[in-house]
Design a protein around this motif. Sequence first.
Motif, short mmCIF file in Angstrom:
data_model
loop_
_atom_site.label_atom_id
_atom_site.label_comp_id
_atom_site.label_asym_id
_atom_site.label_seq_id
_atom_site.Cartn_x
_atom_site.Cartn_y
_atom_site.Cartn_z
N LEU A 1 47.31 -3.14 -45.86
CA LEU A 1 47.79 -3.57 -47.17
C LEU A 1 49.25 -4.00 -47.08
CD1 LEU A 1 46.09 -0.79 -49.30
CD2 LEU A 1 45.61 -3.24 -49.47
N ARG A 2 50.05 -3.27 -46.32
CA ARG A 2 51.44 -3.68 -46.13
C ARG A 2 51.50 -5.01 -45.39
NH1 ARG A 2 55.25 1.59 -44.72
NH2 ARG A 2 54.70 2.83 -46.57
N PRO B 1 55.17 -9.36 -46.52
CA PRO B 1 55.93 -10.60 -46.31
C PRO B 1 56.41 -11.24 -47.60
CG PRO B 1 54.06 -10.53 -44.82
CD PRO B 1 53.90 -9.36 -45.76
N GLN B 2 55.57 -11.25 -48.61
CA GLN B 2 55.96 -11.89 -49.87
C GLN B 2 56.99 -11.05 -50.64
OE1 GLN B 2 55.00 -15.02 -50.47
NE2 GLN B 2 53.93 -14.84 -48.49
N VAL B 3 56.85 -9.72 -50.59
CA VAL B 3 57.80 -8.90 -51.33
C VAL B 3 59.16 -8.88 -50.63
CG1 VAL B 3 55.99 -7.49 -52.38
CG2 VAL B 3 57.07 -6.72 -50.26
N ARG C 1 60.49 -6.24 -56.93
CA ARG C 1 60.20 -4.92 -57.47
C ARG C 1 58.90 -4.36 -56.88
NH1 ARG C 1 62.48 -2.83 -61.75
NH2 ARG C 1 60.52 -2.06 -62.63
N ALA C 2 57.99 -5.24 -56.52
CA ALA C 2 56.71 -4.79 -55.95
C ALA C 2 56.91 -4.13 -54.59
CB ALA C 2 55.75 -5.97 -55.82
N PHE C 3 58.00 -4.46 -53.90
CA PHE C 3 58.25 -3.84 -52.59
C PHE C 3 58.24 -2.33 -52.70
CE2 PHE C 3 61.46 -1.76 -49.93
CZ PHE C 3 60.93 -2.00 -48.67
N PHE C 4 58.97 -1.80 -53.67
CA PHE C 4 59.12 -0.35 -53.77
C PHE C 4 57.81 0.31 -54.18
CE2 PHE C 4 63.25 -2.30 -54.47
CZ PHE C 4 64.01 -1.66 -53.50
N GLN C 5 57.04 -0.37 -55.04
CA GLN C 5 55.76 0.20 -55.43
C GLN C 5 54.79 0.21 -54.25
OE1 GLN C 5 53.12 -2.07 -57.90
NE2 GLN C 5 52.37 -0.25 -58.96
N ILE C 6 54.70 -0.90 -53.53
CA ILE C 6 53.75 -0.98 -52.42
C ILE C 6 54.14 0.00 -51.31
CG2 ILE C 6 52.84 -2.49 -50.62
CD1 ILE C 6 53.17 -4.82 -52.59
N ARG C 7 55.43 0.11 -51.03
CA ARG C 7 55.84 1.04 -49.99
C ARG C 7 55.49 2.47 -50.37
NH1 ARG C 7 60.26 4.39 -48.59
NH2 ARG C 7 60.37 4.66 -46.34
N GLU C 8 55.83 2.88 -51.59
CA GLU C 8 55.55 4.25 -52.02
C GLU C 8 54.05 4.51 -52.12
OE1 GLU C 8 57.62 7.09 -53.02
OE2 GLU C 8 58.71 5.91 -51.55
N ASP C 9 53.32 3.57 -52.67
CA ASP C 9 51.91 3.84 -52.95
C ASP C 9 51.05 3.78 -51.69
OD1 ASP C 9 52.84 4.02 -55.48
OD2 ASP C 9 51.59 2.44 -56.34
N THR C 10 51.36 2.89 -50.75
CA THR C 10 50.61 2.91 -49.50
C THR C 10 50.87 4.21 -48.74
OG1 THR C 10 52.39 1.59 -48.48
CG2 THR C 10 50.41 0.41 -49.20
N HIS C 11 52.08 4.72 -48.83
CA HIS C 11 52.37 6.04 -48.26
C HIS C 11 51.50 7.10 -48.93
CE1 HIS C 11 55.16 9.15 -46.53
NE2 HIS C 11 54.66 9.83 -47.55
#
Length: 860
Positions: free
Chosen positions: A474-475, A480-482, A641-651
Amino acid sequence: MTKNRFDTGNVVLVAPLLHFRQSDLAIAGGKGANLGELSQAGFNVPPGYVITTAAYDLLLQQNDTQTRLKEMVDSLDANDQDTVAKLGQQIQNLLREIPIPKQIIDEILKAYHQLDGGAVAVRSSATAEDLPEAAFAGQQETFLNVVGEQALLEAVHACWASLWSERAILYRARQNVDQNAVKLAVVVQKMVPADVAGVMFTANPVSGGRDELIIDANPGLGEAVVSGTVTPDHFIIDKRTRRVKEQQLGKREIIVRSKAGGGIEQFTSGQEITDPALPPQAMRRLVKLGIDIEHHYGSPQDIEWAWINDETPTGRFFVLQARPMTALPEPLDVSGPMRLVVPMLIEMWPMRPYPLDMTTFTAAVERAIGSFLVTMIGKSAPDPDEMFVEEDGVVLQFKPPKVHPSPGMLFMPWLAIWRTRHYDPVHWEADPLLAEFIATARTLEKHDLQSLTWEENIEILQQSLALIPRAMELRERYFPQVLLGLAGLWLLLALAGRRDRFGALVSGVQTKTTETNQVLEDLATEIRADPALQDLLRQTEARQLRARLETSKAGRDFMKRFEAFLGQYGHRESSLTISQPAWKDQPDHVLAILKVLAETQPQQRDSHNAWQQTRDELLASSILGNRLLRGLFLKTLTNARAFFQIREDTHFYVTLVQPTIRHVALELGSRLVQAGALDEVEDVFHLRLDELEMFGRQLQAPEEAIVEIRELVARRKARRESLANKSLVDPRLLSLMSQTQAGKDVLVSGTSGSPGVVRGPAKIVNDISEFGKLRAGDVLVAPVTNPAWTPLFQRAAAVVVDAGGAASHAAIVAREYGIPAVMGTINGTKELKDGQWIQVDGTRGLVLKAEEQEGVSHAM
């Protein structure tokens, strides 16, 4: 003059320093040989002479002392400190009782008068001294400002005796030096009436950096600096540019001077410290002197020096000692990109992983991160399997992997952006891959492990591990886009002259972490709404709460909702290992968090609205609001802003499988205990996955396997225990990330994790078992944090963390909650004290002194 000169029949008892070279260790001792070398090389060494080891030998010939000494040394037990102290005292008394032979006295006094018979320094110079592997610094005696013949002879006698002090004997034993072979020479030099003195290292003894030179200086004689009784002026100098990189003025608690008639005295200056003890011109000359000495020897040197202010711009310098630097660590080789990644890696493993961690969950996470980096930046990504140094399966130390630049790194990021151009970060949660991952993980955790065979349990474990790289995909699809969005947002703000708004625009992001914390807050609200529940939590320790709650209907109803919470969010981890339990496996710690949350109402946070207000303000009052840039700005902001959500949520999703893998390990550990192969279930973590697979087959004929397992676990247990006081992470790595700043009010410094300034009392929370210590309005001070800690942020006034950086979980969540955070302080948990009032400046990355005020904390 070479060593052979002294092997003739003409025994030399005393000779000038200029007669010796570095090779004359056996007769002049380390100090004498080095000072002679420096003198012959043209360095300004105070004139003097050496009372050679031949004189020491002659002393021992009196009354058959040599034989008696050998008998006493042969009886030495270096492991018995009391015996060492007693024997050392006996040997010293023996040597003091022997009169100095007349021929030695005559030679000593003759040389003394050739030095004009004034004040001298008398220094011990052992043959086991100033070696590349051991400095033996301070092990024997030195006497300063010795005046007169009788005082000189007494000092020489005392130097000989000091060869057998308790500390000298123990030091030699630790260095495996033959006690019978060591001898002592004595160096006598004209006393230098130093105005300033100190030490200089031609490499950084802490970081190992060969490109830095360290100087400690204090007014008066150097004894105050060498003995550690004073806080000296401290300088770090770049050897290439010869400019001062860091400067800290000392406290100069005492100044040591020569006393009239002999000896030394201490006093305080009482003057305000405003300038360095050494003037700038003298400092530059001292730096050159250190570099020249290092060039002469060809290796980093530990140098003692003295300076006399003779009214010239640079004064006069004297070299009092130069010896090889010992225990000098290899310099860290950390590339620029890794300096950004290391803080995030460090916070993942707050404790030393076990062998089973390293071959299951931890290894799978490492490799998934490595695969992700390969996709993002090319084949030169660091090898995650090199991140830990291991020995027999036991992790010794974290080792930052290296990034080797390659041509592919120039185009791979752009290729990744092009390849993922159809993946819209706004809709990442609707990706079928995520739904498939969650469904599979939830299915795996429902298996009844006790009913499965050994092989079936291993299969469940392997299937769980196989999910981890799927989550990381998913990352690969959306990062790349975020990341392009983050870069674009920064550039647009720079274009508008509003880069200071970047932090506000990326704050207040809703993530699975904030969702988890909000559900916890809802449970705390339920407790506050029920006086009986509130009283029960207030009066009961966390470990007794579950039993007490089951005694009432309201408590049982609450526990059902609490268990539902653990079912949904209880996989939150305390570290990225399976050896450490997740929330659902230690619910008492979660109840401790609820106790903290239930004590007070939540603070009103406006961070979720602040970013929108900042966005609207920029659209209304900057060029970002015009027709050409408005759409690009809004799209870029959304992706950033999606960077922080994707990083936290994939974790969050990756750790879904951690409890399942841990439960499989414990189930197999329980079977090994039943078979007699382990004493405790948790001992299974000392085994590797391949060993578990093999032992599962061997236990059908268990005798040999049981013996092998017990021996293996015992060996690894002992090795791990031997590392208990050794940090997993080289502290120098943390110092690379820290932006050290000095100031009389600065207690500790680090990097900015979340902006803002707040005052409040510090509360040191070392691990999750101490969560209950925190009270609303306290400043949370922790060694490391991860998502499991973040519910405390809802009550903390600010956060101060030893490790981590601006992109760490703690920093992200602190920004979401709008509380100041200082990351990477290195030693905040040690320097700060419980209850101490501090001011946390998250904007500058500083923690400062603060006066206690009414109330708990005050935002500024």
